[in-house]
Design an enzyme around this catalytic site. Structure first.
Site, mmCIF file in Angstrom:
data_model
loop_
_atom_site.group_PDB
_atom_site.id
_atom_site.type_symbol
_atom_site.label_atom_id
_atom_site.label_comp_id
_atom_site.label_asym_id
_atom_site.label_seq_id
_atom_site.Cartn_x
_atom_site.Cartn_y
_atom_site.Cartn_z
ATOM 1 C CG ASP A 1 -1.958 1.016 1.259
ATOM 2 O OD1 ASP A 1 -2.836 0.951 0.400
ATOM 3 O OD2 ASP A 1 -1.917 1.913 2.130
ATOM 4 C CD GLU B 1 -1.971 2.640 -3.648
ATOM 5 O OE1 GLU B 1 -2.972 3.257 -4.025
ATOM 6 O OE2 GLU B 1 -1.714 2.448 -2.454
#
Ligand code: NOJ
Length: 542
Positions: free
Chosen positions: A202, A272
């Site tokens: 993330d 990400e």
């Protein structure tokens, strides 16, 4: 040629566990639901890996991206035994399991933060980013939270601010403290030992910030810095609050850790990384391809859907990739509006063919394979904290329950329909797995055909990419060919009008698949007629 690994040849499918399949009747999906649907994923659809969005204990301020314990399962989703069973059952079906690692921030309920905020002297104080107020009491700098407002929250008890790139319930960890890295690497080890095949990281580029916490400069034109506008967050150039190059050392060590566990089972990471400066984005592969295996390539999201624009993105990506680095593509995820909504159903079929035939690993978002669209959520049912804070940026529309059947709750749950965590799409009786499996030309059957073909053709999995020039303006065409194999020609018409393309005089081929799913066989490549939004997959004669 070096042997390609599963994460290069395979297709990843993202599952948002809350919305996939509920087996307890509480209106929220769970891990047993994922287990129940593994046959669908491996046999019916034919993907190779699943990525699970967070299932950890969490107060759910950001639906699991606020982790309160990295090494357990939220009881709502199951427990560690359920997770182990999921890995076992997935591996039995040759499906890899990728889990979401959220290293930039924890929940404010995580015991690390509870300790950190207990006092200034607490041994974990420095695990987070604490600073004094400026003399006038205002926050230490001008950084903003992605989700709206200041990135600093005042802590009355200890009289300091802590920094949070997202909600105040998601305090950022201080990755400059080596203990933080060690603790997070222990988390990684925990899951590797449980058999996971990889991690989706993330906001990978957020973990390191400017050590001096300098103010971000203003973004005078207020233009978006990623593929979409983020409201007030775009009033600054995010020079100092993310993307510091010190992150590379962390990912280098992280990669070494993965490699230590890769002898029998190649482990993988995908980050990400929303950075639109191509070389900076590509730097996350590592100078010697020794950091994250791939940063997600988000360039197709929100792009102007024109043949010329899409081709130039693909060509650009091919050009900036470091030698030996492997590309990837995405058309959707839990943060993005569904592409069937903004492209329309016909163009999304062409998009599906593009995604599954380009050189690189595709990641599919659950429900896109049946043509799910954004669902308008009544105000009183809205859940996403971002949307509540910044109207217009809510992500609930793309997170609605998966549509399996025409029955109660689309087969997602046995709960009272009012109890579903997000309402179903009104189109579920028409758009669902069961109905589409019975319709030979459905979106789902298009995905199944594309995936089956891709699985059995090395040229699509690993072959080189050769774009074709001299195509009509609305046509993007390319050949994929692995050494020693016949080439596969992909011709995509981006326009709502029919068009004729002419391929080189000596080319001969056989039509394998049209996105309209109504023709095949011999085809005249010198006068290749494409209908509106039609994509063609053609096997060339050697
Ligand atoms: C990116 C995730 O994809 C998104 O869903 C989440 O809200 C933020 N990171 C914060 O973790």
């Amino acid at each position: 040629m070096t042997q390609m690994l599963w994460w290069q040849t395979g297709v990843i499918y993202q599952i948002y566990p809350r919305s996939f399949k509920d087996t307890t009747g509480n209106g929220i999906g769970d891990l047993s639901g994922v287990i129940e649907k593994l046959d669908y994923l491996s046999d019916t659809l034919g993907v190779d890996a699943i990525w699970l969005s967070p299932f950890y204990p969490s107060p759910m301020a950001d639906f699991g991206y606020d982790v309160a314990n990295y090494v357990d399962v939220h009881p709502m989703f199951g427990d560690l035994q359920t997770f182990d069973e999921l890995v076992l059952q997935a591996h039995r079906r040759n499906l890899k399991v990728i889990i979401d690692l959220v290293p930039n921030h924890t929940s404010d309920q995580h015991r690390w933060f509870v300790e950190s905020r207990a006092s200034r002297e607490n041994p974990k104080r420095d695990w987070y980013v604490w600073r004094d107020a400026r003399p006038d009491g205002s926050p230490p700098n001008n950084w903003l939270s992605v989700f709206g407002g200041s990135a600093w929250e005042w802590d009355q008890a200890t009289q300091q601010y802590y920094q949070h790139s997202f909600l105040k319930e998601q305090p950022d960890l201080n990755w400059r403290n080596p203990q933080v890295k060690e603790a997070m690497f222990d988390v990684v080890r925990f899951w590797l030992e449980r058999g996971v095949d990889g991690f989706r990281i993330d906001v990978a580029h957020y973990i390191m910030k400017d050590p001096d916490l300098r103010d971000n400069p203003p973004n005078k034109a207020h233009e978006a810095q990623i593929h979409k506008s983020l409201g007030a967050y775009d009033s600054q150039i995010h020079l100092y609050d993310k993307g510091h190059p010190d992150a590379h050392q962390v990912y280098h060590e992280f990669r070494q850790l993965l490699d230590e566990y890769s002898h029998d089972q190649p482990r993988f990471s995908i980050g990400e990384v929303h950075i639109f400066d191509w070389p900076v984005w590509a730097s996350y592969y590592g100078k010697n391809l020794d950091e994250i295996h791939m940063p997600f390539n988000f360039t197709l999201l929100g792009v102007k859907w024109q043949a010329r624009v899409v081709r130039s993105l693909v060509d650009r990506l091919e050009a900036v990739l470091p030698a030996g680095a492997w590309p990837n593509y995405v058309l959707g995820n839990h943060d993005e509006p569904r592409f069937a909504s903004h492209l329309g159903m016909e163009a999304s079929r062409t998009a599906a063919m593009l995604l599954l035939t380009l050189r690189g690993t595709p990641t599919l978002y659950y429900g896109d394979e049946i043509g799910m669209t954004d669902v308008s959520i009544p105000v009183e049912k809205r859940q996403d904290p971002w949307g509540k804070r910044v109207p217009g940026l809510g992500r609930d529309p793309q997170r609605t329950p998966m549509q399996w059947t025409s029955g109660l709750n689309a087969g997602f749950s046995t709960a009272d329909p009012q109890a579903l965590w997000l309402p179903l799409s009104p189109d579920y009786q028409r758009v669902n797995v069961a109905v589409e499996l019975n319709d030979p030309r459905s979106m789902l059957n298009l995905y199944c055909s594309l995936l089956t073909y891709r699985r059995s053709h090395l040229s699509l999995q690993t072959g080189a990419y050769q774009p074709l020039d001299k195509m009509p303006e609305d046509v993007f065409a390319y050949v994929r060919r692995a050494q020693g194999f016949p080439g596969i020609l992909v011709v995509l018409n981006f326009a709502s009008a029919a068009v004729e393309a002419q391929l080189p005089g000596e080319w001969v081929g056989r039509l394998v698949l049209s996105t309209h799913m109504d023709r095949g066989g011999e085809i005249d490549l010198q006068r290749l007629n494409l209908r509106a939004f039609e994509g063609l997959l053609i096997e060339l004669d050697a």
